[in-house]
Design an enzyme around this catalytic site. Structure first.
Site, PDB file in Angstrom:
ATOM      1  CE1 TYR A 117      -9.765  62.725   2.646  1.00  0.00           C
ATOM      2  CE2 TYR A 117     -10.805  62.501   0.498  1.00  0.00           C
ATOM      3  CZ  TYR A 117      -9.665  62.507   1.281  1.00  0.00           C
ATOM      4  OH  TYR A 117      -8.437  62.281   0.708  1.00  0.00           O
ATOM      5  CE1 TYR A 137      -5.643  63.856  -1.218  1.00  0.00           C
ATOM      6  CE2 TYR A 137      -6.193  65.582  -2.783  1.00  0.00           C
ATOM      7  CZ  TYR A 137      -6.460  64.353  -2.213  1.00  0.00           C
ATOM      8  OH  TYR A 137      -7.530  63.619  -2.643  1.00  0.00           O
ATOM      9  CG  ASP A 164      -1.387  68.424  -8.704  1.00  0.00           C
ATOM     10  OD1 ASP A 164      -2.354  68.883  -9.349  1.00  0.00           O
ATOM     11  OD2 ASP A 164      -1.519  67.583  -7.794  1.00  0.00           O
ATOM     12  CE  LYS A 217      -9.688  69.700  -6.359  1.00  0.00           C
ATOM     13  NZ  LYS A 217     -10.871  68.962  -5.928  1.00  0.00           N
TER      14      LYS A 217
END
Length: 441
Positions: free
Chosen positions: A21, A148, A240, A269
């Site tokens: 990114y 996302y 999610d 994560k």
């Protein structure tokens, strides 16, 4: 390390590395980090930074946590890797057992992968093949606008269409995008879903907080109502929790804010406490049963080389032990309450709008003459200003947020809050930002 050595490390990096990114042509030099401890990262010039975003939301208990390091070190000297097709090992079995005890009661099976995107890919394939195996092919998938779910092709397909996904638009599969639910639109959403229910394989969603979209938040009661409606129509639900899991919303999981249970859940994560990559997809017994057959073609043909890696499983076990300690749960509550108090101050600042908080996640928007956007040029200026002041914040354009590790102290949080106010006051008007002068990430 002296300045010349620091400069050389940054130059060496730019000669060989392509960062995520990041527009590499205009990006500044990367900051060399040599070690981490607790809430801090240390540069090779001796400067220390408070990691206010948990290094992309992954670090739960702080950097280089000694207990996780010790457990991983022990495992490294015992078993570092084994193929998970046809084999198993204690850390994988123990992690699955421990995790399932914390999840909604209908979650019965664990499928391991590498990261959040692959956890989502596995979930999507489970849902589509579930219908296929039962002889009822369904092609539509339901998702929220601004969603996302990752950067692999399946995850991109169920993410909101944007400049990020535009180069691949013709290659992404069909998805029906709907608004996040609220009191005003819930009945309309039910009609929209009802019209496509027979063709819809699943509904995938980020519960309560849409992270990459700008920490957009919505109420649990409206998601509950939508989930209940999908259940009635036989639409499978993928929750999610890659970002929201493991305490971020103030409870262990966003699922703990809900009365309805999803069919499938995705995790990554914070799963290993930020120690190493791992993804998990859990599912109900009913979904698992649809793949049990004498017909080998009904197998879930999905896997990764490092599936259920023993080191990652061990890190996750250690992180989960730390998470469940009363001290950690108290810290999550303390951070949530401290955020809530700061929200009251921040909400009255003339340069701020749309202040919002869910648990340990705090977000707000800096008022600018540009639209609120990931590409709002103030983001880079804000990032640099906080970095100079010893705080790592990574604004999503003009959207600023805090997702601190649970080891952060009240004093460190107060320092961050005060620095935010100082920076807001420094740039008292949008005109004070030299728009266009900063490189755009």
């Amino acid at each position: 390390m002296n300045t010349s050595l620091q400069s050389r490390l940054a130059e060496r990096d730019k000669a060989v590395n392509w960062h995520p990114y990041t527009q590499m042509k205009t990006a500044g030099d990367p900051v060399p980090i040599v070690r981490g401890k607790g809430a801090y990262l240390y540069g090779d010039d001796g400067k220390k930074y408070i990691d206010a975003v948990s290094s992309w939301w992954v670090t739960l208990h702080g950097h280089a946590h000694p207990y996780i390091a010790e457990r991983v070190s022990q495992q490294l000297n015992t078993l570092e890797q084994v193929i998970f097709a046809g084999f198993t090992h204690e850390p994988a079995v123990q992690l699955s057992e421990n995790l399932l005890k914390l999840l909604p009661g209908n979650q019965e099976k664990v499928f391991y992968s590498d990261n959040g995107s692959t956890a989502v890919e596995a979930a999507l394939k489970m849902c589509i093949q579930y219908a296929y195996n039962l002889g009822n092919e369904k092609t539509k998938i339901l998702a929220f606008k601004e969603a996302y779910h990752g950067d692999t092709f399946g995850a991109m397909s169920v993410s909101g269409r944007s400049v990020w996904t535009k180069p691949f638009g013709s290659m992404l599969f069909e998805v029906v995008f709907i608004d996040t639910p609220n009191a005003e639109n819930i009945e309309r959403l039910k009609v929209e879903i009802g019209n496509i229910a027979e063709e819809t394989a699943c509904f995938i969603y980020e519960p309560l907080v849409q992270g990459a979209a700008g920490m957009l938040m919505y109420e649990a009661e409206h998601l509950d109502e939508l989930m209940k409606f999908c259940r009635k129509l036989g639409i499978l639900m993928i929750q999610d929790e890659v970002f929201t899991g493991f305490g971020r919303t103030g409870k262990l999981f966003a699922a703990d804010h809900l009365t309805e249970d999803p069919d499938i859940m995705c995790f990554s994560k914070g799963l290993t406490g930020g120690t190493m990559p791992m993804g998990i997809t859990t599912c109900s017994q009913a979904i698992f049963n649809a793949f049990l057959s004498d017909d080998k073609y009904k197998t879930l043909f999905h896997g990764h080389s490092f599936t259920a890696n023993p080191l990652a499983c061990t890190a996750a076990l250690a992180s989960m032990e730390l998470l469940l300690k009363k001290e950690t749960l108290a810290a999550i509550d303390r951070i949530s309450r401290q955020h809530s108090d700061f929200v009251k101050t921040l909400s009255f600042h003339p340069n701020v709008e749309n202040v919002r908080q869910t648990g340990t996640i705090l977000a707000f928007e800096y008022k600018t003459e540009q639209n609120t956007s990931y590409f709002n040029e103030t983001g880079k200026i804000l990032y640099d200003e906080f970095l100079q002041r010893g705080i790592i914040m990574r604004p999503l354009g003009n959207i600023m947020y805090l997702v601190p590790p649970y080891c952060i102290t009240s004093e460190e949080l107060d320092f961050i809050y005060q620095t935010i106010l100082d920076v807001l006051n420094l740039f008292s008007e949008p005109a004070h930002f030299p728009i266009g002068a900063a490189g755009q990430e």
